[in-house]
Design a protein around this motif. Sequence first.
Motif, mmCIF file in Angstrom:
data_model
loop_
_atom_site.group_PDB
_atom_site.id
_atom_site.type_symbol
_atom_site.label_atom_id
_atom_site.label_comp_id
_atom_site.label_asym_id
_atom_site.label_seq_id
_atom_site.Cartn_x
_atom_site.Cartn_y
_atom_site.Cartn_z
ATOM 1 N N PHE A 113 -6.624 -1.505 8.919
ATOM 2 C CA PHE A 113 -5.186 -1.775 8.924
ATOM 3 C C PHE A 113 -4.546 -0.901 7.753
ATOM 4 O O PHE A 113 -3.380 -0.336 8.132
ATOM 5 N N LEU A 114 -4.911 -0.839 6.713
ATOM 6 C CA LEU A 114 -4.489 -0.079 5.556
ATOM 7 C C LEU A 114 -4.505 1.412 5.814
ATOM 8 O O LEU A 114 -3.766 2.255 5.328
ATOM 9 N N ALA A 127 0.915 -1.002 -0.046
ATOM 10 C CA ALA A 127 -0.094 -0.008 -0.071
ATOM 11 C C ALA A 127 0.721 1.332 0.156
ATOM 12 O O ALA A 127 0.670 2.056 -0.896
ATOM 13 N N ARG A 128 1.957 1.309 0.834
ATOM 14 C CA ARG A 128 2.884 2.332 0.727
ATOM 15 C C ARG A 128 3.471 2.633 -0.563
ATOM 16 O O ARG A 128 3.731 3.854 -1.267
ATOM 17 N N THR A 139 -1.260 4.366 5.167
ATOM 18 C CA THR A 139 -1.596 5.342 4.021
ATOM 19 C C THR A 139 -2.250 6.690 4.293
ATOM 20 O O THR A 139 -2.529 6.744 5.393
ATOM 21 N N SER A 140 -1.976 7.639 3.565
ATOM 22 C CA SER A 140 -2.654 9.008 3.815
ATOM 23 C C SER A 140 -3.587 9.822 2.940
ATOM 24 O O SER A 140 -3.768 10.613 2.880
ATOM 25 N N SER A 166 -9.357 9.884 7.769
ATOM 26 C CA SER A 166 -9.518 11.358 7.262
ATOM 27 C C SER A 166 -10.214 11.480 5.955
ATOM 28 O O SER A 166 -9.652 12.413 5.294
ATOM 29 N N GLY A 167 -11.305 10.597 5.779
ATOM 30 C CA GLY A 167 -12.256 11.145 4.706
ATOM 31 C C GLY A 167 -11.556 10.513 3.341
ATOM 32 O O GLY A 167 -11.636 10.973 2.254
ATOM 33 N N ARG A 168 -11.254 9.030 3.446
ATOM 34 C CA ARG A 168 -10.757 8.325 2.141
ATOM 35 C C ARG A 168 -11.733 7.192 1.916
ATOM 36 O O ARG A 168 -11.276 6.405 0.769
#
Length: 288
Positions: free
Chosen positions: A66-67, A27-28, A71-72, A103-105
């Motif tokens: 978890f993911l 994911a990163r 991630t961001s 955060s809104g994803r």
Amino acid sequence: MQAGFHFWNFSVPGAPESLPTVLADTARAAEAGGFTQFTVMDHWFQMDRVAPATEPMLEAFTTLGFLAAHTSSMRIGPLVTGVTYRYPGLLAKIVTTLDVLSSGRAMLGIGAAWYEREHHALGVPYPALAERFERLEEALQIALQMWSDDDGPYEGTHYRLAETLNSPPAIQRPHPPIMIGGKGEKKTLRLAAQYAQIINLTTSDPAEVAHLLDVLRGHCDRLGTDYDAIEKTVIASAADPFDADFLPQMQRLADLGITQVVLGTRPADPVGWVERLSEGIVPKLAEL
């Protein structure tokens, strides 16, 4: 054209002990490499149409939580959940929680469900197809009500909720996007036209995509919804992006209005595969 990454096969070397590291690193790498979306399967068994059902399969929303911590910026969600898997009010609460903690994803990817074996195996009711589509429409209505200011009851044929209280609310406004996946012309595309912000067509053949988009536009016209407001995506998880025909095919899809292609994992080396795609394919897709 944007690129999404679909992690559908958890049979990675060293599984299950290696899965946390492999998932986080993949994911990163995807986020650093320009992918804008990361999705996982929502099944309890591996799909026996592509691999033995006994192969590893993680529960989707636990995995997505978890993911979210690793991630961001990428949008995250299931591709796609089956309406039979969770009561709709609970599903809306789960997606809301994912949206808050990411955060809104978050997005809600949802369909009518199809994998009969896993339902019977784990004791989950599996209604006939017509009823599953009825339940799908009610689930969409419930999610939208829970993401609104209306916390009153919901009375449907299959679901009855005394309250649609949902606190805290989702971060995204007006709500996390709804993705409907599939290509059924009469029901799936009609539901997408009426309720979805994203459609994921389970084909990447340009001629078939052109036809399905015409059908979707027809549903939008009849319902009075905005065809252009729906994000149009395709899944090409089985394709070889390094094949000479791939990028010309993606150009034809981009010309049709497709804005994202979802590429699949390679379980032998997911991180290395993402890095190859990020270097050789994602920048070229971005130019389309």
